[in-house]
Write a protein that holds these residues in place. Sequence first.
Motif, short mmCIF file in Angstrom:
data_model
loop_
_atom_site.label_atom_id
_atom_site.label_comp_id
_atom_site.label_asym_id
_atom_site.label_seq_id
_atom_site.Cartn_x
_atom_site.Cartn_y
_atom_site.Cartn_z
N PRO A 79 0.86 -1.19 0.00
CA PRO A 79 0.00 0.00 0.00
C PRO A 79 0.89 1.24 0.00
O PRO A 79 2.00 1.21 0.54
N PRO A 80 0.45 2.33 -0.61
CA PRO A 80 1.28 3.53 -0.72
C PRO A 80 1.87 4.01 0.61
O PRO A 80 3.05 4.39 0.66
N ASP A 81 1.09 3.98 1.67
CA ASP A 81 1.60 4.47 2.95
C ASP A 81 2.71 3.57 3.50
O ASP A 81 3.70 4.04 4.05
N VAL A 82 2.58 2.25 3.31
CA VAL A 82 3.61 1.31 3.77
C VAL A 82 4.87 1.47 2.93
O VAL A 82 5.99 1.49 3.46
N TYR A 83 4.69 1.62 1.62
CA TYR A 83 5.83 1.82 0.73
C TYR A 83 6.61 3.08 1.13
O TYR A 83 7.83 3.05 1.26
#
Length: 112
Positions: A79-83
């Motif tokens: 997910p973008p936030d984890v990346y």
Amino acid sequence: MKNVLEFEGGYQAVITYDPEIEMFRGEFVGLNGGADFYVKDAESLKREGKTSLDVFLRMCAEDGVQPKKTQGKFALRLPPDVYHSAAVAAAAEGKSLNTFITDAVRQAVAGA
């Protein structure tokens, strides 16, 4: 490791139970092809696993194929936030994202 049988040469098979057919299934991992086996009882796992592995290794030798994968590659979708968080954490440690994730996976499987 839980549900993993070790075989000579560093080969490993993950063992599962299929209640639908009332059999254990062993599947070798880390190979350049598929090798699995089914048995009715736990006592037969090692014997049938060895037989399956021997057949696989003989076929590899006949075909001139290296039996074990030498390197693993896979696409990891985050997910973008984890990346973003992982990229920042990697940079803060002076590591590439690949090295950062490799270290995290290595640490996770070391305790397994």
